[in-house]
Design a protein around this motif. Structure first.
Motif, PDB file in Angstrom:
ATOM      1  N   VAL A 205       0.841  -1.213   0.000  1.00  0.00           N
ATOM      2  CA  VAL A 205       0.000   0.000   0.000  1.00  0.00           C
ATOM      3  C   VAL A 205       0.874   1.260   0.000  1.00  0.00           C
ATOM      4  CG1 VAL A 205      -1.954  -1.104   1.182  1.00  0.00           C
ATOM      5  CG2 VAL A 205      -0.145  -0.038   2.539  1.00  0.00           C
ATOM      6  N   ASP A 206       0.207   2.426  -0.159  1.00  0.00           N
ATOM      7  CA  ASP A 206       0.937   3.709  -0.168  1.00  0.00           C
ATOM      8  C   ASP A 206       0.884   4.392   1.195  1.00  0.00           C
ATOM      9  OD1 ASP A 206       0.984   3.424  -3.090  1.00  0.00           O
ATOM     10  OD2 ASP A 206      -1.149   3.869  -2.915  1.00  0.00           O
ATOM     11  N   ALA A 207      -0.033   3.952   2.059  1.00  0.00           N
ATOM     12  CA  ALA A 207      -0.133   4.531   3.409  1.00  0.00           C
ATOM     13  C   ALA A 207      -0.687   3.457   4.332  1.00  0.00           C
ATOM     14  CB  ALA A 207      -1.073   5.743   3.415  1.00  0.00           C
ATOM     15  N   MET A 208      -0.307   3.543   5.595  1.00  0.00           N
ATOM     16  CA  MET A 208      -0.824   2.591   6.596  1.00  0.00           C
ATOM     17  C   MET A 208      -1.411   3.366   7.764  1.00  0.00           C
ATOM     18  SD  MET A 208      -0.543  -0.758   6.102  1.00  0.00           S
ATOM     19  CE  MET A 208      -0.810  -1.442   7.725  1.00  0.00           C
ATOM     20  N   VAL A 209      -2.552   2.874   8.271  1.00  0.00           N
ATOM     21  CA  VAL A 209      -3.144   3.433   9.487  1.00  0.00           C
ATOM     22  C   VAL A 209      -3.188   2.304  10.522  1.00  0.00           C
ATOM     23  CG1 VAL A 209      -5.230   4.424  10.501  1.00  0.00           C
ATOM     24  CG2 VAL A 209      -4.487   5.145   8.213  1.00  0.00           C
ATOM     25  N   VAL A 210      -2.626   2.587  11.686  1.00  0.00           N
ATOM     26  CA  VAL A 210      -2.569   1.589  12.766  1.00  0.00           C
ATOM     27  C   VAL A 210      -3.480   2.083  13.884  1.00  0.00           C
ATOM     28  CG1 VAL A 210      -1.050   0.341  14.341  1.00  0.00           C
ATOM     29  CG2 VAL A 210      -0.169   1.111  12.121  1.00  0.00           C
ATOM     30  N   VAL A 211      -4.488   1.277  14.244  1.00  0.00           N
ATOM     31  CA  VAL A 211      -5.510   1.736  15.188  1.00  0.00           C
ATOM     32  C   VAL A 211      -5.290   1.079  16.555  1.00  0.00           C
ATOM     33  CG1 VAL A 211      -7.996   2.045  15.542  1.00  0.00           C
ATOM     34  CG2 VAL A 211      -7.105   1.711  13.218  1.00  0.00           C
ATOM     35  N   GLY A 212      -5.252   1.908  17.593  1.00  0.00           N
ATOM     36  CA  GLY A 212      -5.131   1.348  18.945  1.00  0.00           C
ATOM     37  C   GLY A 212      -4.590   2.363  19.917  1.00  0.00           C
ATOM     38  N   GLY A 213      -4.690   2.021  21.208  1.00  0.00           N
ATOM     39  CA  GLY A 213      -4.257   2.944  22.260  1.00  0.00           C
ATOM     40  C   GLY A 213      -2.795   3.363  22.103  1.00  0.00           C
ATOM     41  N   ARG A 214      -2.542   4.637  22.373  1.00  0.00           N
ATOM     42  CA  ARG A 214      -1.144   5.093  22.334  1.00  0.00           C
ATOM     43  C   ARG A 214      -0.354   4.485  23.484  1.00  0.00           C
ATOM     44  NH1 ARG A 214      -3.781   9.420  20.228  1.00  0.00           N
ATOM     45  NH2 ARG A 214      -3.169   9.753  18.064  1.00  0.00           N
ATOM     46  N   ASN A 215      -1.087   4.033  24.519  1.00  0.00           N
ATOM     47  CA  ASN A 215      -0.418   3.383  25.649  1.00  0.00           C
ATOM     48  C   ASN A 215      -0.298   1.871  25.437  1.00  0.00           C
ATOM     49  OD1 ASN A 215      -3.133   2.823  25.848  1.00  0.00           O
ATOM     50  ND2 ASN A 215      -3.284   3.193  28.044  1.00  0.00           N
ATOM     51  N   SER A 216      -0.660   1.401  24.237  1.00  0.00           N
ATOM     52  CA  SER A 216      -0.585  -0.034  23.963  1.00  0.00           C
ATOM     53  C   SER A 216       0.751  -0.357  23.301  1.00  0.00           C
ATOM     54  CB  SER A 216      -1.751  -0.442  23.050  1.00  0.00           C
ATOM     55  OG  SER A 216      -1.435  -1.627  22.361  1.00  0.00           O
ATOM     56  N   GLY A 217       1.579  -1.116  24.007  1.00  0.00           N
ATOM     57  CA  GLY A 217       2.902  -1.469  23.482  1.00  0.00           C
ATOM     58  C   GLY A 217       2.804  -2.260  22.193  1.00  0.00           C
ATOM     59  N   ASN A 218       1.860  -3.205  22.123  1.00  0.00           N
ATOM     60  CA  ASN A 218       1.806  -4.041  20.906  1.00  0.00           C
ATOM     61  C   ASN A 218       1.345  -3.230  19.709  1.00  0.00           C
ATOM     62  OD1 ASN A 218      -1.071  -5.031  19.988  1.00  0.00           O
ATOM     63  ND2 ASN A 218      -1.167  -4.907  22.216  1.00  0.00           N
ATOM     64  N   THR A 219       0.450  -2.223  19.935  1.00  0.00           N
ATOM     65  CA  THR A 219       0.016  -1.372  18.817  1.00  0.00           C
ATOM     66  C   THR A 219       1.188  -0.503  18.353  1.00  0.00           C
ATOM     67  OG1 THR A 219      -2.153  -1.268  19.884  1.00  0.00           O
ATOM     68  CG2 THR A 219      -1.796   0.232  18.056  1.00  0.00           C
ATOM     69  N   THR A 220       1.944   0.022  19.306  1.00  0.00           N
ATOM     70  CA  THR A 220       3.099   0.860  18.960  1.00  0.00           C
ATOM     71  C   THR A 220       4.114   0.057  18.148  1.00  0.00           C
ATOM     72  OG1 THR A 220       2.731   2.093  20.972  1.00  0.00           O
ATOM     73  CG2 THR A 220       4.905   2.335  19.990  1.00  0.00           C
ATOM     74  N   ARG A 221       4.318  -1.213  18.536  1.00  0.00           N
ATOM     75  CA  ARG A 221       5.280  -2.034  17.775  1.00  0.00           C
ATOM     76  C   ARG A 221       4.750  -2.333  16.378  1.00  0.00           C
ATOM     77  NH1 ARG A 221       6.622  -3.275  22.826  1.00  0.00           N
ATOM     78  NH2 ARG A 221       5.037  -4.847  23.193  1.00  0.00           N
ATOM     79  N   LEU A 222       3.428  -2.497  16.230  1.00  0.00           N
ATOM     80  CA  LEU A 222       2.871  -2.689  14.880  1.00  0.00           C
ATOM     81  C   LEU A 222       3.165  -1.461  14.024  1.00  0.00           C
ATOM     82  CD1 LEU A 222      -0.757  -4.159  15.198  1.00  0.00           C
ATOM     83  CD2 LEU A 222       1.259  -5.275  14.255  1.00  0.00           C
ATOM     84  N   ALA A 223       2.992  -0.266  14.630  1.00  0.00           N
ATOM     85  CA  ALA A 223       3.254   0.981  13.890  1.00  0.00           C
ATOM     86  C   ALA A 223       4.729   1.061  13.500  1.00  0.00           C
ATOM     87  CB  ALA A 223       2.840   2.189  14.736  1.00  0.00           C
ATOM     88  N   GLN A 224       5.621   0.647  14.394  1.00  0.00           N
ATOM     89  CA  GLN A 224       7.062   0.690  14.079  1.00  0.00           C
ATOM     90  C   GLN A 224       7.383  -0.257  12.918  1.00  0.00           C
ATOM     91  OE1 GLN A 224       8.516  -0.419  17.954  1.00  0.00           O
ATOM     92  NE2 GLN A 224       8.645   1.691  18.686  1.00  0.00           N
ATOM     93  N   ILE A 225       6.784  -1.448  12.943  1.00  0.00           N
ATOM     94  CA  ILE A 225       7.044  -2.425  11.867  1.00  0.00           C
ATOM     95  C   ILE A 225       6.548  -1.865  10.533  1.00  0.00           C
ATOM     96  CG2 ILE A 225       6.253  -4.681  10.987  1.00  0.00           C
ATOM     97  CD1 ILE A 225       6.410  -5.650  13.955  1.00  0.00           C
ATOM     98  N   CYS A 226       5.343  -1.280  10.543  1.00  0.00           N
ATOM     99  CA  CYS A 226       4.777  -0.729   9.303  1.00  0.00           C
ATOM    100  C   CYS A 226       5.628   0.436   8.794  1.00  0.00           C
ATOM    101  CB  CYS A 226       3.345  -0.254   9.531  1.00  0.00           C
ATOM    102  SG  CYS A 226       2.219  -1.597   9.870  1.00  0.00           S
ATOM    103  N   GLU A 227       6.091   1.278   9.713  1.00  0.00           N
ATOM    104  CA  GLU A 227       6.856   2.466   9.336  1.00  0.00           C
ATOM    105  C   GLU A 227       8.176   2.103   8.657  1.00  0.00           C
ATOM    106  OE1 GLU A 227       7.436   5.029  12.649  1.00  0.00           O
ATOM    107  OE2 GLU A 227       7.080   6.795  11.404  1.00  0.00           O
ATOM    108  N   GLN A 228       8.751   0.959   9.053  1.00  0.00           N
ATOM    109  CA  GLN A 228      10.008   0.540   8.432  1.00  0.00           C
ATOM    110  C   GLN A 228       9.795   0.201   6.964  1.00  0.00           C
ATOM    111  OE1 GLN A 228      11.454  -2.597  10.959  1.00  0.00           O
ATOM    112  NE2 GLN A 228      12.228  -1.131  12.459  1.00  0.00           N
TER     113      GLN A 228
END
Ligand code: SF4
Length: 276
Positions: A205-228
């Protein structure tokens, strides 16, 4: 703009189980408390509070009724304290977290110094640490390894929602220093499925949206993986946070969500993206 949802996204078995045990307890008991926010999702925690299920920061704050132990688990002493106060304990510790606690206990009993790969201060990691004994270390990445490693054999246990790449980097850093750790990979299947399918989608895809609490470690790690993989990645909690400017020239947008994000929050974001 085409909106694609990751094959595995959102609430996992352990979170759904914790929610249903809590809601069930509320049908049987007048007072139900959760020790800390039941899940790392502020919207769901607010809904629980509105229905009378209160969060307490410590066992002492719960005067009577039920105390729910959330999916992250707790140190064994905490359950003992709750029982001493005559609270009814509903243990919603995820069975996969219990597996990590058991692995830490076994390594400790077999004489290993336990290295816990995980986020310092995260409740799940603190609970595993309580089972791992006084020789344990919590390490998030290789830079956290101390100059002097503990004496004797090293065993590794992993926070269930960690990234496999972090684990590999730490194992390899230990091997470079001459250690030969026994690795108990306790990353849970739900985490692996969500991380692998998010990465796969981020490539397409050309953009990714990751949905979840900012205090959620697993959501943050999903965002980091996508951002790479996809620089145009955004971590949001609610559809109102979507900024149309992020999607200028975007033909395909991918959506994924952390293990503590309920389906209705994902649907709301997908619908908002389709309407942009
Ligand atoms: S992410 Fe894994 S370990 Fe954590 S609650 Fe969900 S299923 Fe259990």
């Amino acid at each position: 703009m085409q909106v694609k949802l990751a094959h595995y996204a959102g609430a996992c078995y352990g979170v759904e189980r914790a929610l249903s045990l809590t809601v069930e307890a509320a049908t049987q008991y007048e007072k139900v408390h959760t020790l800390g926010p039941l899940i790392h999702n502020p919207q769901v925690v607010s809904e629980l509070a509105a229905s009378g299920i209160c969060e307490v920061d410590s066992v002492e704050q719960a005067e009577d009724g039920v105390l729910v132990i959330r999916s992250h688990g707790v140190a064994p002493q905490v359950i003992g304290q709750a029982q001493e106060r005559n609270l009814t304990v509903v243990d919603a510790t995820c069975p996969y977290v219990k597996k990590a606690q058991k692995a830490a206990t076994e390594l400790r009993e077999q004489g290993y110094a336990v290295v816990i790969v995980g986020e310092k201060g995260h409740p799940e990691v603190e609970a595993i640490d309580a089972y791992a004994g006084s020789q344990s270390l919590v390490v998030q990445d290789p830079a956290d390894l101390p100059a002097q490693l503990p004496d004797g054999p090293l065993g590794i246990v992993v926070q269930t929602t960690q990234n496999a790449a972090h684990l590999e980097a730490i194992v390899s850093a230990l091997k470079q220093r001459g250690a030969d750790p026994l690795v108990k990979n306790t990353i849970c299947f739900a985490t692996t499925q969500r991380q692998e399918s998010a990465e796969l989608l981020a490539h397409a895809v050309d953009a990714m949206v990751v949905v979840g609490g900012r205090n959620s470690g697993n959501t943050t790690r999903l965002a980091q993986i996508c951002e790479q993989v996809c620089k145009n990645t955004h971590h949001i909690e609610r559809p109102e946070e979507l900024d149309p400017a992020w999607f200028t020239g975007v033909l395909r947008v991918g959506v994924t969500a952390g293990a503590s994000t309920p389906p209705e929050q994902i649907t709301a974001v997908v619908t908002a993206l389709q309407q942009l």
